[in-house]
Design a protein around this motif. Structure first.
Motif, PDB file in Angstrom:
ATOM      1  N   LEU B 263       0.840  -1.203   0.000  1.00 23.33           N
ATOM      2  CA  LEU B 263       0.000   0.000   0.000  1.00 23.33           C
ATOM      3  C   LEU B 263       0.873   1.251   0.000  1.00 23.33           C
ATOM      4  N   GLY B 264       0.417   2.240  -0.747  1.00 23.61           N
ATOM      5  CA  GLY B 264       1.045   3.557  -0.694  1.00 23.61           C
ATOM      6  C   GLY B 264       0.080   4.563  -0.087  1.00 23.61           C
ATOM      7  N   GLY B 265       0.632   5.657   0.395  1.00 24.56           N
ATOM      8  CA  GLY B 265      -0.202   6.744   0.911  1.00 24.56           C
ATOM      9  C   GLY B 265      -0.729   6.540   2.319  1.00 24.56           C
ATOM     10  N   VAL B 266      -0.398   5.415   2.931  1.00 26.64           N
ATOM     11  CA  VAL B 266      -0.989   5.131   4.239  1.00 26.64           C
ATOM     12  C   VAL B 266       0.034   5.050   5.377  1.00 26.64           C
ATOM     13  N   ALA B 267       1.314   5.071   5.025  1.00 31.53           N
ATOM     14  CA  ALA B 267       2.322   4.884   6.068  1.00 31.53           C
ATOM     15  C   ALA B 267       3.623   5.597   5.697  1.00 31.53           C
ATOM     16  N   HIS B 268       4.525   5.579   6.605  1.00 33.61           N
ATOM     17  CA  HIS B 268       5.828   6.220   6.457  1.00 33.61           C
ATOM     18  C   HIS B 268       6.693   5.482   5.445  1.00 33.61           C
ATOM     19  N   LYS B 269       6.230   4.320   5.010  1.00 33.36           N
ATOM     20  CA  LYS B 269       6.932   3.517   4.012  1.00 33.36           C
ATOM     21  C   LYS B 269       5.872   2.723   3.245  1.00 33.36           C
ATOM     22  N   ALA B 293      -8.140 -10.492   3.707  1.00 27.03           N
ATOM     23  CA  ALA B 293      -6.734 -10.059   3.689  1.00 27.03           C
ATOM     24  C   ALA B 293      -6.649  -8.550   4.003  1.00 27.03           C
ATOM     25  N   ALA B 294      -7.570  -7.790   3.411  1.00 23.63           N
ATOM     26  CA  ALA B 294      -7.579  -6.344   3.650  1.00 23.63           C
ATOM     27  C   ALA B 294      -7.825  -6.054   5.126  1.00 23.63           C
ATOM     28  N   GLU B 295      -8.755  -6.786   5.663  1.00 25.44           N
ATOM     29  CA  GLU B 295      -9.086  -6.623   7.088  1.00 25.44           C
ATOM     30  C   GLU B 295      -7.832  -6.848   7.936  1.00 25.44           C
ATOM     31  N   HIS B 296      -7.080  -7.859   7.558  1.00 27.64           N
ATOM     32  CA  HIS B 296      -5.878  -8.196   8.315  1.00 27.64           C
ATOM     33  C   HIS B 296      -4.841  -7.074   8.204  1.00 27.64           C
ATOM     34  N   VAL B 297      -4.656  -6.565   7.007  1.00 23.87           N
ATOM     35  CA  VAL B 297      -3.672  -5.496   6.806  1.00 23.87           C
ATOM     36  C   VAL B 297      -4.007  -4.295   7.685  1.00 23.87           C
ATOM     37  N   LEU B 298      -5.301  -4.009   7.780  1.00 26.19           N
ATOM     38  CA  LEU B 298      -5.719  -2.754   8.421  1.00 26.19           C
ATOM     39  C   LEU B 298      -6.089  -2.934   9.885  1.00 26.19           C
ATOM     40  N   ARG B 299      -5.752  -4.097  10.426  1.00 27.70           N
ATOM     41  CA  ARG B 299      -6.203  -4.374  11.796  1.00 27.70           C
ATOM     42  C   ARG B 299      -5.672  -3.363  12.798  1.00 27.70           C
ATOM     43  N   GLY B 300      -4.496  -2.834  12.560  1.00 25.18           N
ATOM     44  CA  GLY B 300      -3.929  -1.879  13.533  1.00 25.18           C
ATOM     45  C   GLY B 300      -4.075  -0.433  13.102  1.00 25.18           C
ATOM     46  N   LEU B 313     -11.198   3.265   2.803  1.00 21.68           N
ATOM     47  CA  LEU B 313     -10.799   3.382   1.396  1.00 21.68           C
ATOM     48  C   LEU B 313      -9.723   2.354   1.056  1.00 21.68           C
ATOM     49  N   ALA B 314      -8.782   2.174   1.978  1.00 23.90           N
ATOM     50  CA  ALA B 314      -7.720   1.193   1.747  1.00 23.90           C
ATOM     51  C   ALA B 314      -8.288  -0.216   1.672  1.00 23.90           C
ATOM     52  N   ARG B 315      -9.235  -0.499   2.538  1.00 24.59           N
ATOM     53  CA  ARG B 315      -9.864  -1.826   2.551  1.00 24.59           C
ATOM     54  C   ARG B 315     -10.482  -2.104   1.170  1.00 24.59           C
ATOM     55  N   ARG B 316     -11.231  -1.112   0.696  1.00 28.23           N
ATOM     56  CA  ARG B 316     -11.919  -1.308  -0.587  1.00 28.23           C
ATOM     57  C   ARG B 316     -10.918  -1.342  -1.742  1.00 28.23           C
ATOM     58  N   ALA B 317      -9.885  -0.528  -1.620  1.00 30.54           N
ATOM     59  CA  ALA B 317      -8.895  -0.471  -2.700  1.00 30.54           C
ATOM     60  C   ALA B 317      -8.138  -1.802  -2.796  1.00 30.54           C
TER      61      ALA B 317
END
Lengths: 748, 339
Positions: B263-269, B293-300, B313-317
Motif C-alpha cells: 500500500l502507498g499513501g498510508v504509512a511512512h513507508k 486479507a484487507a481486514e488483516h492489513v488494516l487491523r492496527g 478506502l484502503a480496505r476497498r482499494a
C-alpha cells in the motif's frame, strides 16, 4: 448618440488572440520581466503566528550576508500616509486596509513582517532565511464554525455590492405552511486565486523623483492612486505600466502588498527594486472566503415556490468587512412572493478575503440550485420544468425589468444538446460497468453591467489605427476584441490596428473586473472610432471634386482604406486623400462611454446560463469523473466566439475544481493555511477535464451597453458546481452539501 | 535557501567518501525534490555532491539470477518505458506512470525516487514545528490538518507518509536496493530500506552515513500476467496517492499461488503485510478472501480527524486491486475509469 452601423467583418467572428504569438514566444512582458540596470531584488519574510506582537526582529545576520542591501521592518520603514483611509483603493471594502510593516501587530499568519533587499533574488532569499523574528503570540480564531454565533450584518455596505433586498411577504410563515419543504446547510471552502503569474512589482527608479511601476494588477489607475496616496507622491510622478497580466481572477483588483513593499524600497534606496511573491506567498493575501449557508424552500406539490429563505455567513478579516453577493441570486432567478435573504459576516484572524471569479455567485448558487434540485425530487417535477414553473420575467429583488433574459432559451437549447429528455430521474438508475452515471443541471446568473470608461482612437494617413484604454487584458482577450471593433469601424484588417492597454497615461478605465470590460472598453473604443470617422468623413468631403460631397455619414461605408458610398462603392475617397484634403496626417479622438442612467433606473442586467453535467461515480472508491458538460449561455452579443468560448470553458473548468478539488486547508491551531503550493492545493488538470461544449444563445440587448455586449468572464463558473453536485446526487442518491466533494465525502 | 558548495563526483567511491565526511552534505541527482526542499529552507545542505555524471549508474540490465538491475541514475521515464520493464515488470512501469508528470519523470532518478521525502504540509513549511524537519519540535499534523497522513505504522512523533508510487511496486516486487559506502557494498531488502517514524522521524531510511544508492535489483519473479497498480487521489493526475495498492499474483489455475501486495499513501513507508499475503495463498480468488486479507492489513490502523476515511478506502482499494490483478485486468494509467 446611437452607434453608427458599420459592416461587421471581424466583430462576431472567431478571431485568434492578437497577442497570442507574443505570449507564446516570450515577447509579452509581465511585471516581473521588466528590468533596469540598477535593479535590486526584494524578498518577503512572512509571519508564522496568526495574531500577536512582534517582540524583536534580528536582522544582523541578514544584513551581513553577501549582497544584502537593506532589511525593512516596521522598526525602520520610511514614513508613509498617517491616515488609514489613504490606503483605501478603488474597490476596498469598508474598514481599515492592511498596511504592510505598519507596526508590531500581527493580524494574520503569513503577514509580511520584513523585506530583504539584495543585489540578486537569490541573495535576497538567502538573506530572508537569516532574519529571526520573535513574537508574543495571542489567542487567535480562524474557524468560521466557532464564530457563527457572533455573525453580524455589516453596518457599512461595500460600494458596488447590492446588499440583500428587504424581505418580501412572510417567508418563515409561508415555509411553515408549505406542503413541500426542503432545507439544508451548505459549506464552501477557502480558495486561493493562483493565477499562473504570481504577484510581482518592478519599480524602475527614473530619477527626479519619478517612478515607473510595472505591477501585476487588474487596474493600473487603481495602483497609481494607491501609490500616490500612500507615499504622498504626485500622480505625474507615478506611472504604472502593466501591458500583460498572467491571469487575475480578482486577485489583482486591490493592490497587493508587494506593490507597497517594492515602491517603499525603491523610494528609500533610490534605485529600482523588484519584489516577486513565491507561489507559497500567493497564499498570504487575497482568497475566496469560507462560507456557510442555509437554504429553505417551501413549495406547492406542483413545485410552485411559496417561500425562499437563504442565509449566509462569510468569514472576513478583523480589519475589513469584505462583502460579495451570495444570496441575492435566489431571489433574482425565481418568482416567489415570500423571500428572506440575509448575509452576515464573521470576523476571523485572517487576511481580508476578496473577489474571486464571480464573487459570491457560484457559492450562493451551489446552495440555491442544490436546493432546487432537491425540490425537484421532493415534488417529482423535472428540474428544468421546476425552474420554468418558477421563471420570472422581472427582477423581484430590484422591482425592475430585466434588460434581457434568454434563460428560457438556454434551458431549451442546452437540454436538447445534452439529451436531457433521455434522463431517468430516478437516482442510481443509470450505470455502466462499475460506475453510476448521473446527469445534473443548474441555472447560472451574473450581473451584466457597463462602467464609465474612456478610449482614444488615432488614425494615420497610412491607414493604420491605434486604439488605447487604460484597462487591463488579464487573459480574457480584451486586446483582441478591441482590435476587432477598431478594425470594423474603418474596414481595416486586424493587422492594421494596434491596441494599447494597461498604462496610466492612457484614457481612464476602472479596474478590469465584474465582466464589464468588453461592454465598457468596447463601447468607448467604438465611440472614439466613430468620432474619428466623422472627422475623416468631413475631410473626405472637402477633397476637391469629392465623390462624397453631399453624401450623409450614414450612407457611406468604411472599407479597405476608403470611405465609399454604400450604394455606389465606385464613389470613394481613400483615407490618405481625405487626410490630405484636411491638411492632416492623423486624426485622433478620445471619447467616454457612460452607462445609460435611464436604462439603469428601469432595468437590471444579468447574463444567464443553463449548465448540464454528466458525472460517473465509482461509488465504492468515491471517485467522481466529470465526463460531459454542456453550457448554454445568454450573454448578449458575442464579439469573438473563439475567445468567448475560452472564457466560458475556463470558468467551467474552475467550477469543476470548486466542486471536486479546490480547498485551502486551514490549521486552526496555528491559524495558518497549510497546503500553500500547487502540489497540495488542487486545481483541475487535463485528466479532470473531458468534453465541454459551450453554446451561445442569441440575445439582443442594447440596454446594458450600446454595442450589445453583456460580458462573459464570470458566467462560466457560476452554475457548474451546483450542476456537478446535482449530477452526483442523481448518480448516487447522496446529497453532498460540502464543497469540495472529495473522495471521503462520497464514501461517507 | 542557504549557501552551499558544489562538488561533481568523479566516481561512486568519491561521492560516498565526500558524503560520509560531512553529515550536512546532500547527494543530488535529478533534484526534483531536493531543490524544492532547499528553496523552502527545509534542506540546508552545506554541500551538494552531484552524481549525475557518474559512469555506469544508468544501466538497466539483466542480472545473473535472471532478474533485472536498474541503475540509480536511470530516469523514471527510462525505467517505465524500458522494453524489458514493460514486458516483464509491467507493475513497475505502471506505478511510475501513475506518478508526477512527464517532465518530472524525465528528470527524476530511480535512486532519488526512493529517497524523496514526505509531502506532509508541516514538513514543507518551516514556519511550523515538525519533528521530521526539526527533531523535538512536535508534530502539528496530529490534531491539525491530517487528511493526507498515515493510518498505519505512525508514531506519536510523526504521521507522515512516503509519497512514492514506484516504491509501492518495488515493495510488492521484493526488490533489493544496492548501496555503496565506506564499508563496501551491500544489498538492502526493500522492506528494510525505509523506516517507520518511531521516535526518530527525521530518518526516512536505513541508509548509513555516506552510503549511495547504486541500483535497484528486481528478482526474476515479476508478476508479468497478474498485476495492477490502483491509485486513488484527489484528482485524476498529478496528485499524490491518498491510498494506492500495488498487487502481483501468480495464479495457479483459479487459485492464488504466490501473492504480494503493498500500500502507498498510508504509512511512512510502502506498507506490506506478509501475514495478509499468506492468508490468500492457495485460496481461490474471491472478493471475500480479498476482504479478509484487507481486514488483516488494516487491523492496527489508526485514523485521525481528517484521514480516518483512508482506512475504509484502503480496505476497498485492496479488494478492488486484488480483483484486478487476479482477473489479469490491470488498472490503466491513462484511462481514468477504474476497472
Amino acid at each position: 448618440m446611437p452607434p453608427i452601423p458599420n459592416a461587421e467583418t471581424h466583430v462576431g467572428s472567431p478571431r485568434s488572440r492578437v497577442d497570442g504569438r507574443a505570449k507564446v514566444t516570450g515577447g509579452a512582458r509581465y511585471s516581473a520581466e521588466f528590468t533596469a540596470p540598477d535593479l535590486a531584488h526584494g524578498y518577503v519574510v512572512n509571519s508564522t503566528v496568526a495574531k500577536g506582537r512582534i517582540t524583536g526582529i534580528d536582522t544582523a545576520a541578514a544584513l551581513a550576508a553577501p549582497g544584502v542591501l537593506a532589511v525593512f521592518t516596521h522598526e525602520n520603514r520610511p514614513r508613509t500616509a498617517w491616515f488609514s483611509y489613504k490606503y483605501q483603493d478603488e474597490v476596498a471594502p469598508p474598514g481599515t486596509p492592511f498596511r504592510p510593516l505598519y507596526d508590531d501587530k500581527v493580524v494574520y499568519s503569513g503577514q509580511p513582517v520584513a523585506l530583504v533587499v539584495a543585489e540578486s533574488f537569490d541573495a535576497a532569499r538567502h538573506g530572508a532565511s537569516l532574519v529571526r523574528v520573535s513574537y508574543q503570540a495571542e489567542a487567535h480564531e480562524t474557524d468560521l464554525t466557532s464564530r457563527m454565533g457572533e455573525a453580524y450584518e455589516p453596518p457599512k455596505k461595500r460600494s458596488g455590492i447590492s446588499p440583500p433586498p428587504k424581505p418580501r411577504g412572510d417567508a418563515p410563515g409561508a415555509y411553515a405552511d408549505s406542503p413541500v419543504k426542503v432545507s439544508g446547510g451548505y459549506w464552501a471552502a477557502y480558495e486561493h486565486h493562483n493565477p499562473m503569474e504570481p504577484h510581482a512589482t518592478t519599480v524602475v527608479w527614473e530619477g527626479g523623483g519619478k517612478l515607473l511601476v510595472h505591477d501585476k494588477n487588474q487596474g493600473v489607475l487603481n495602483a497609481q492612486s494607491y501609490v500616490s496616496s500612500v507615499f504622498g507622491l504626485g500622480k505625474d510622478d507615478v506611472r504604472v505600466v502593466t501591458p500583460f497580466v498572467g491571469g487575475g481572477f480578482g486577485s489583482g483588483l486591490r493592490p497587493q502588498y508587494q506593490l507597497f513593499l517594492a515602491v517603499m524600497a525603491a523610494l528609500e534606496l533610490r534605485r529600482s527594486v523588484r519584489v516577486v511573491l513565491t507561489r507559497d506567498q500567493m497564499f498570504t493575501h487575497v482568497y475566496r472566503p469560507n462560507t456557510f449557508q442555509t437554504v429553505k424552500l417551501g413549495a406547492n406539490p406542483d413545485g410552485t415556490l411559496r417561500s425562499i429563505q437563504h442565509h449566509s455567513v462569510t468569514g472576513t478579516s478583523q480589519f475589513e468587512d469584505y462583502q460579495e453577493v451570495v444570496v441575492n441570486w435566489t431571489g433574482t432567478l425565481y418568482h416567489c412572493d415570500n423571500v428572506e435573504l440575509t448575509q452576515k459576516l464573521a470576523k476571523l484572524d485572517t487576511y481580508t478575503p476578496g473577489d474571486m471569479r464571480a464573487p459570491g455567485a457560484p457559492t450562493g448558487l451551489f446552495a440555491a440550485e442544490s436546493a432546487m434540485d432537491e425540490l425537484a425530487y421532493a415534488t417529482g417535477v423535472d428540474p428544468i420544468e421546476l425552474r420554468l414553473k418558477n421563471y420570472t420575467e422581472h427582477d423581484e429583488n430590484e422591482g425592475k425589468q430585466f434588460s434581457s433574459k434568454e434563460l428560457r432559451a438556454c434551458y431549451e437549447v442546452g437540454a436538447e444538446r445534452f439529451g436531457w429528455s433521455e434522463r431517468n430521474p430516478e437516482p442510481r438508475s443509470m450505470r455502466e460497468g462499475r460506475e453510476l452515471i448521473g446527469w445534473g443541471m443548474a441555472s447560472g446568473a451574473w450581473e451584466a453591467q457597463m462602467m464609465k470608461t474612456s478610449a482614444r482612437a488615432v488614425l494615420t494617413a497610412d491607414g493604420k489605427l491605434e486604439v488605447a484604454c487604460a484597462t487591463a487584458d488579464i487573459g480574457t482577450g480584451t486586446y483582441t476584441i478591441l482590435t476587432q471593433i477598431g478594425a470594423d469601424a474603418f474596414g481595416l484588417r486586424m493587422e492594421d490596428v494596434t491596441t494599447r492597454l494597461g498604462d496610466t497615461t492612457l484614457p481612464y478605465s476602472p479596474v478590469e473586473g465584474g465582466s464589464w470590460t468588453a461592454a465598457s472598453a468596447g463601447t468607448a473604443v467604438q465611440l472614439a472610432c466613430e468620432a474619428v470617422r466623422e472627422k475623416l468623413f468631413k475631410h473626405a468631403q472637402k477633397a476637391s471634386g469629392s465623390p462624397l460631397a453631399g453624401a450623409k455619414l450614414d450612407a457611406v461605408s468604411f472599407a479597405g482604406g476608403r470611405i465609399e458610398v454604400t450604394a455606389d462603392p465606385d464613389r470613394f475617397v481613400t483615407i490618405a486623400d481625405a487626410m490630405r484634403a484636411g491638411g492632416v496626417d492623423r486624426l485622433e479622438a478620445e471619447e467616454t462611454a457612460n452607462p445609460s442612467k435611464i436604462d439603469q433606473l428601469r432595468y437590471t442586467g444579468y447574463t444567464h446560463s443553463a449548465i448540464f453535467v454528466e458525472v460517473r461515480v465509482d461509488e465504492e472508491l468515491g471517485v467522481v469523473r466529470v465526463t460531459r458538460v454542456v453550457d448554454a449561455v445568454a450573454a448578449g452579443k458575442i464579439l469573438n466566439p473563439k475567445t468567448a468560448r475560452s472564457q466560458v470553458v475556463g470558468g467551467i473548468v474552475w467550477g469543476i475544481g470548486m466542486a471536486l478539488e479546490e480547498e485551502t486547508l486551514p490549521d486552526h491551531n496555528l491559524g495558518r493555511f497549510m497546503n500553500h503550493n500547487l502540489a497540495e492545493y488542487h486545481v483541475p488538470v487535463a485528466a479532470d477535464v473531458q468534453g465541454i461544449e459551450v453554446i451561445f444563445v442569441d440575445e439582443h440587448d442594447t440596454k446594458v451597453s450600446p454595442i450589445g455586449v453583456k460580458g462573459l468572464g464570470e458566467i462560466g463558473i457560476v452554475g457548474t458546481a451546483a450542476a456537478i453536485a446535482n449530477a452526483i446526487y442523481h448518480a448516487t442518491g447522496k446529497r453532498i452539501r460540502d464543497m469540495p466533494i472529495t473522495i471521503d465525502k462520497v464514501l461517507g | 535557501m542557504n549557501r552551499f558548495s558544489y562538488l561533481r563526483a568523479g566516481d561512486v567511491a568519491e561521492a560516498a567518501r565526500e558524503a560520509a565526511a560531512d553529515p550536512a552534505a546532500r547527494v543530488i541527482a535529478g533534484g526534483t525534490n531536493l531543490i524544492d526542499l532547499m528553496k523552502y529552507d527545509v534542506e540546508r545542505p552545506s554541500r551538494l555532491i552531484d552524481i549525475t555524471r557518474l559512469p555506469g549508474l544508468r544501466a538497466i540490465e539483466e542480472t545473473a539470477d535472471g532478474g533485472l538491475s536498474i541503475g540509480a541514475l536511470a530516469s523514471n521515464t527510462e525505467v517505465a518505458r524500458h522494453p524489458e520493464v514493460e514486458r516483464r515488470y509491467p507493475l513497475l512501469s505502471s506505478t511510475i506512470l501513475a506518478g508526477a508528470t512527464p517532465q518530472l519523470r524525465n528528470a527524476a532518478s530511480t535512486g532519488g525516487n526512493l529517497l524523496q521525502r514526505t509531502r506532509c504540509y508541516y514538513f514543507y513549511d518551516p514556519g511550523t514545528p515538525c519533528n521530521k524537519r526539526e527533531p523535538g519540535t512536535g508534530c502539528p499534523a496530529i490534531g491539525g490538518v491530517n487528511r493526507i497522513h498515515a493510518v498505519l505504522g505512525a508514531s506519536e512523533h510523526c504521521i507522515a507518509t512516503h509519497p512514492s508510487d514506484m516504491c509501492v511496486a518495488l515493495a510488492a516486487l521484493e526488490a533489493v536496493v544496492r548501496v555503496s559506502g565506506a564499508d563496501g557494498e551491500r544489498g538492502i531488502p526493500f522492506a528494510d530500506f525505509h523506516r517507520l517514524p518511531g521516535d526518530a522521524p527525521e530518518r526516512d531510511t536505513n541508509l548509513r552515513q555516506g552510503e549511495i544508492v547504486t541500483a535497484v535489483e528486481l528478482p526474476p519473479n515479476s508478476f508479468g500476467q497478474h498485476h495492477t497498480y490502483l491509485k486513488l487521489r484527489d484528482r485524476h493526475s498529478y496528485a499524490f496517492a491518498l491510498v494506492s495498492v500495488a498487487a502481483g499474483i501468480e495464479m495457479d489455475g483459479d487459485r492464488i499461488g504466490r501473492v504480494r501486495f503493498a500500500l502507498g499513501g498510508v504509512a511512512h513507508k510502502p506498507w506490506r503485510d506478509p501475514e495478509a499475503e499468506a492468508l490468500l495463498q492457495g485460496r481461490p480468488a474471491s472478493a471475500e478472501g480479498f476482504a479478509a486479507a484487507a481486514e488483516h492489513v488494516l487491523r492496527g490502523a489508526i485514523g485521525h480527524k481528517h484521514n480516518a476515511f483512508k482506512i475504509e478506502l484502503a480496505r476497498r482499494a485492496i479488494v478492488r486491486a486484488l480483483g484486478q490483478a487476479a482477473a489479469g485486468t490491470p488498472q490503466s494509467q491513462t484511462d481514468k475509469r477504474i476497472q
